[in-house]
Enzyme design. Structure first.
Site, PDB file in Angstrom:
ATOM      1  N   PRO A 117       0.845  -1.197   0.000  1.00  0.00           N
ATOM      2  CA  PRO A 117       0.000   0.000   0.000  1.00  0.00           C
ATOM      3  C   PRO A 117       0.879   1.246   0.000  1.00  0.00           C
ATOM      4  O   PRO A 117       1.709   1.408   0.877  1.00  0.00           O
ATOM      5  CB  PRO A 117      -0.774  -0.108   1.323  1.00  0.00           C
ATOM      6  CG  PRO A 117      -0.614  -1.527   1.769  1.00  0.00           C
ATOM      7  CD  PRO A 117       0.690  -1.995   1.222  1.00  0.00           C
ATOM      8  N   CYS A 118       0.751   2.076  -1.016  1.00  0.00           N
ATOM      9  CA  CYS A 118       1.643   3.244  -1.151  1.00  0.00           C
ATOM     10  C   CYS A 118       0.872   4.536  -1.299  1.00  0.00           C
ATOM     11  O   CYS A 118       1.412   5.512  -1.818  1.00  0.00           O
ATOM     12  CB  CYS A 118       2.530   3.100  -2.381  1.00  0.00           C
ATOM     13  SG  CYS A 118       3.578   1.658  -2.344  1.00  0.00           S
TER      14      CYS A 118
END
Ligand SMILES: C[S@@+](CC[C@H](N)C(=O)[O-])C[C@H]1O[C@@H](n2cnc3c(N)ncnc32)[C@H](O)[C@@H]1O
Length: 346
Positions: free
Chosen positions: A81-82
């Site tokens: 998750p970025c």
């Protein structure tokens, strides 16, 4: 199993990405995610894999290699998750929000697989005028990978959903990865083709289908199954049912009388699937998107169909959790197309 390419799936969730690789003939030796529910689903459906609950901020690849006795990995896949990427000028800085990406990078650096696949939201390509994308390429080139990247649209690959995702592929042999050509660019699967055989009412887990399959997609997605799981409907309040009943197939809040336009403060509210088109992007269960015909949100099984999970892929835990696991996933069919192409490089 022995001659199949060995894969580690980081941030594996319930295992949508893994499922595509399994269907393409890979061996997922390990999946890691910090979310217990998702790992329960992962382990239930991937009997030959080992899913473990762990925080990738703290679990090092050195420890994984030692504890799981893994020394040789062909491919690393995963979607760190970025969303919160922070940059300074053109560089991804070393702050907390970027640590999950850094952890993925560190795993690749440690295991040195022949290839890796990193998946993310499409806007990762454009934030900071492409600065994040460029930095990702530089980071992996530095550790010896030739990089390719592309945004793919799931409905181009037989998935009944217009979901876009960004993919980065790195190859250690120095060759460029050729992303798969669309398989269904002009004959996209519609939401009706995907779910019209599932009834308005709840089916208890393990109950038989209430009708025959009505499309080729349904026939394939049933995968020889005779019974249905995860088709528990959401009971809405009368007011909600009254409002959604006013929205036609494929419509949204704009079909409602003016005074109802702002009953929900998001512009995706009161949206119905369009029976003649692929679905919009399945979310993680926000109750804003409704069935094209029935006055309720799609069930977990209907959502899973729109994500191209076979009916024998069973989601564990409660309905809210199931919808989140499904909404988070990479559509297995899209993952499979990439995985098939990747095999030629291994
Ligand atoms: C987009 S989902 C992955 C979906 C998966 N690739 C699939 O196809 O089903 C991202 C996952 O990252 C996991 N995650 C977030 N932070 C994490 C951390 N610190 N350590 C391990 N997993 C984490 C979440 O629990 C979530 O399941």
């Amino acid at each position: 199993m022995n001659n199949k390419p060995k894969v580690i799936d980081l941030f594996c969730g319930c295992g949508g990405l893994s499922q595509g690789f399994i269907d393409a003939g890979y061996n997922i030796i390990l999946g890691i995610d910090k979310w217990q529910d998702a790992i329960e689903t992962f382990n239930f459906n991937h009997k030959n894999s080992n899913g473990i609950v762990a925080d990738l901020l703290t679990l090092s690849p050195e420890t994984v290699s030692k504890n799981e006795k893994i020394d040789n990995v062909d491919v690393i896949i995963g979607g760190p998750p970025c969303q919160g990427f922070s940059i300074a000028g053109k560089r991804i800085v070393d702050d907390e929000r970027n640590q999950l990406y850094k952890s993925f990078l560190h795993y690749v650096e440690f295991f040195k697989p022949k290839a890796f696949l990193m998946e993310n939201v499409p806007n990762i390509m454009s934030i900071g005028k492409g600065a994040i994308k460029e930095q990702i390429i530089i980071d992996f080139e530095k550790i010896g990978y030739k990089m390719s990247n592309k945004i793919l649209l799931a409905s181009d690959y037989g998935v009944p959903q217009n979901r876009k995702r960004a993919f980065f592929v790195g190859l250690r042999d120095g060759s460029l990865f050729d992303f798969p050509e669309p398989t269904t660019p002009d004959n996209k699967i519609t939401s009706m083709e995907a779910i019209s055989d599932l009834p308005e009412h709840t089916l208890k887990d393990g109950e038989s289908y209430s009708s025959d399959s009505k499309s080729n997609y349904q026939k394939q997605i049933r995968n020889g199954n005779k019974v249905v799981f995860n088709h528990q409907i959401t009971e809405h309040k009368n007011k909600t049912i009254e409002i959604i009943a006013m929205v036609p197939d494929g419509g949204n809040y704009k079909s409602l009388p003016k005074e109802l336009h702002s009953t929900r403060k998001v512009n995706i509210a009161w949206t119905r699937l369009n029976s003649n088109r692929p679905s919009f992007t399945i979310d993680t269960g926000h109750n804003h998107h409704f069935h094209y015909e029935f006055n309720r949100v799609p069930t977990a099984r209907e959502s899973a169909r729109l994500q191209s999970f076979h009916d024998d892929f069973i989601f564990k835990k409660g309905k809210t959790s199931q919808l989140k696991q499904i909404g988070n996933a990479v559509p297995p069919l899209l993952a499979k197309e990439i995985a098939i192409k990747l095999k030629k490089h291994l």
